[in-house]
Design an enzyme around this catalytic site. Structure first.
Site, PDB file in Angstrom:
ATOM      1  N   SER A   1       0.819  -1.201   0.000  1.00 58.84           N
ATOM      2  CA  SER A   1       0.000   0.000   0.000  1.00 58.84           C
ATOM      3  C   SER A   1       0.861   1.264   0.000  1.00 58.84           C
ATOM      4  O   SER A   1       1.951   1.300   0.586  1.00 58.84           O
ATOM      5  CB  SER A   1      -0.901   0.004   1.245  1.00 58.84           C
ATOM      6  OG  SER A   1      -1.541   1.258   1.399  1.00 58.84           O
TER       7      SER A   1
ATOM      8  N   TYR B   1      -2.377   5.457  -4.352  1.00 57.08           N
ATOM      9  CA  TYR B   1      -3.415   6.449  -4.151  1.00 57.08           C
ATOM     10  C   TYR B   1      -2.975   7.719  -4.870  1.00 57.08           C
ATOM     11  O   TYR B   1      -1.809   8.113  -4.781  1.00 57.08           O
ATOM     12  CB  TYR B   1      -3.609   6.762  -2.669  1.00 57.08           C
ATOM     13  CG  TYR B   1      -4.320   5.704  -1.882  1.00 57.08           C
ATOM     14  CD1 TYR B   1      -5.578   5.243  -2.264  1.00 57.08           C
ATOM     15  CD2 TYR B   1      -3.750   5.161  -0.726  1.00 57.08           C
ATOM     16  CE1 TYR B   1      -6.240   4.277  -1.529  1.00 57.08           C
ATOM     17  CE2 TYR B   1      -4.400   4.189   0.013  1.00 57.08           C
ATOM     18  CZ  TYR B   1      -5.645   3.749  -0.394  1.00 57.08           C
ATOM     19  OH  TYR B   1      -6.297   2.793   0.324  1.00 57.08           O
TER      20      TYR B   1
ATOM     21  N   LYS C   1      -8.553  -0.770  -9.161  1.00 59.48           N
ATOM     22  CA  LYS C   1      -9.234  -1.378  -8.017  1.00 59.48           C
ATOM     23  C   LYS C   1     -10.341  -0.456  -7.521  1.00 59.48           C
ATOM     24  O   LYS C   1     -10.135   0.754  -7.401  1.00 59.48           O
ATOM     25  CB  LYS C   1      -8.236  -1.642  -6.886  1.00 59.48           C
ATOM     26  CG  LYS C   1      -8.817  -2.313  -5.658  1.00 59.48           C
ATOM     27  CD  LYS C   1      -7.701  -2.629  -4.651  1.00 59.48           C
ATOM     28  CE  LYS C   1      -8.235  -3.378  -3.435  1.00 59.48           C
ATOM     29  NZ  LYS C   1      -9.008  -2.484  -2.547  1.00 59.48           N
TER      30      LYS C   1
ATOM     31  N   HIS D   1     -13.850  -1.747  -1.381  1.00 61.86           N
ATOM     32  CA  HIS D   1     -12.878  -1.364  -0.352  1.00 61.86           C
ATOM     33  C   HIS D   1     -13.153  -2.091   0.967  1.00 61.86           C
ATOM     34  O   HIS D   1     -13.000  -1.541   2.055  1.00 61.86           O
ATOM     35  CB  HIS D   1     -12.869   0.151  -0.124  1.00 61.86           C
ATOM     36  CG  HIS D   1     -11.519   0.713   0.195  1.00 61.86           C
ATOM     37  ND1 HIS D   1     -10.683   1.236  -0.769  1.00 61.86           N
ATOM     38  CD2 HIS D   1     -10.834   0.806   1.356  1.00 61.86           C
ATOM     39  CE1 HIS D   1      -9.553   1.647  -0.199  1.00 61.86           C
ATOM     40  NE2 HIS D   1      -9.620   1.394   1.097  1.00 61.86           N
TER      41      HIS D   1
END
Length: 387
Positions: free
Chosen positions: A107, A130, A252, A276
């Site tokens: 992540s 992100y 995603k 999520h």
């Protein structure tokens, strides 16, 4: 310790051994947690078709994802703050995944950095991105993933605005976490976790701290993070990310057929049907219920994977039977990590693989690649029309 026979054995140990704020971070959803529960419960509505008197020898659970062969169609999902579930958690999980022969996804909001994980592994891993307002940071982050030889970029599209998670607010989970008296007292009941955490240098968001101007320690991080998730993110942003990355790109957070068609149009190599983990839009459909419609719409044009609610090898088999080319597990391996570190992640993978292998055999199939919808009994209202 009693034998580990299923993921819920690991979950119980995880709850015992990890501070409450971090356990709750993993084992919770947003608002009423309806979608969080549906992700799991809707798997139980699908029944398996038992077949007998077939040759069950030489079974094969291996499948290809993004052109690479893996021990089973399971990847470890990107989980933020994994290094708080267990010290150096991202490294332990990545090494367990590598040894088992499945992908690990790091992540953006990890405790161990891209470079930390690359230093301790020998095979490529996936990196989850992100998109922040600071595009220069994002460009450099992509370049760091390329330098680490990550084999796929997972672009998360369902976190432009953070869903409200009541447990995290009540526990004071922030960056840095608030050390309230209840939190301190709870940590005191987890001495092994506390001792091991004190003996690692990795206790901050190392993909960010030191890589962004003005963010030098945890005290600077909270304000930066609060204003950085970009609510203007749209489909046009995929183009520059794809060009900068230059490798396999996975989107995603797809939970709608029209969005799945857009993922194809913008040139993604795979998409992940995901809500999520029920941590964003509460009241959204479960991933497994949306999977068949999305497979029917775009499954011949793009690899369709799914994420959300998988707690067993049977769940993996059901997703593959509905047309998924891969699955992601999140909480299932986090329970193992929080319970026993790297050994626990391996135990979680072994449990899922054993359940997958035995269930496949009892369904009369020797090769997972041959599983299809005729191996399931699907309720008539499972894909019912909604107004």
């Amino acid at each position: 310790m009693a034998p580990i026979t299923n993921i819920y054995d690991l979950k119980a140990l995880h709850q015992q051994r990890t501070p409450r704020m971090f356990y709750d971070y993993a084992e919770s959803g947003s608002w009423s947690e309806q979608t969080f529960r549906d992700n799991v419960d809707d798997f139980s509505r699908l029944r398996l078709r038992q077949k007998v008197a077939v040759d069950m020898t030489n079974r094969n659970t291996r499948m290809s994802m993004l052109g690479q062969d893996y021990a089973m169609p399971v990847s470890l999902a990107p989980i933020g703050m994994l290094g708080m579930q267990h010290p150096d958690g991202e490294i332990h999980a990545a090494k367990a995944a590598e040894d088992f022969g499945v992908p690990f996804t790091l992540s953006t909001m990890s405790i161990c950095s891209i470079e930390d994980v690359a230093e301790h592994t020998t095979k490529p891993f996936w990196f989850q991105l992100y998109v922040m307002r600071d595009r220069d940071f994002i460009n450099r982050l992509i370049d760091r993933a390329k330098a680490a030889k990550c084999s796929a970029l997972v672009l998360t599209y369902d976190l432009q605005i953070l869903g409200q998670r009541h447990k995290d607010i009540k526990n004071g989970l922030s960056a840095p976490p608030r050390l309230t008296l209840p939190n301190i007292l709870n940590i005191a009941t987890k001495p092994r976790w506390a001792y091991n955490m004190l003996n690692t240098k990795r206790r901050s968001f190392r993909n960010i701290i030191g890589h962004v101007q003005g963010v030098e320690d945890m005290s600077d991080l909270g304000a930066w993070t609060a204003e950085q998730f970009d609510p203007t993110l749209d489909w046009n942003d995929v183009a520059w990310i794809k060009e900068r990355w230059g490798g396999p790109l996975i989107l995603k957070g797809i939970l709608d057929v029209e969005d799945a068609k857009k993922a194809v149009e913008v040139g993604a190599d795979a998409l992940i049907v995901s809500n999520h983990g029920g941590r964003q839009l509460d009241g959204a459909m479960s991933s497994i219920r949306m999977l068949p419609d999305i497979v029917d719409a775009v499954g011949d044009q793009i690899e369709v994977h799914m994420d959300g609610g998988i707690r067993s090898g049977q769940d993996v088999l059901k997703a593959i039977s509905l047309g998924a080319k891969g699955t992601m597990i999140g909480r299932s391996f986090v329970h193992g990590l929080g319970a026993m570190g790297r050994e626990g992640v391996t135990a979680a993978l072994e449990v899922i693989h054993k359940e997958l292998d035995i269930t496949m055999a009892l369904c009369g199939e020797r090769d997972l690649n041959n599983m299809g919808r005729d191996n399931l009994l699907i309720p008539k209202d499972f894909r019912g029309e909604w107004e």
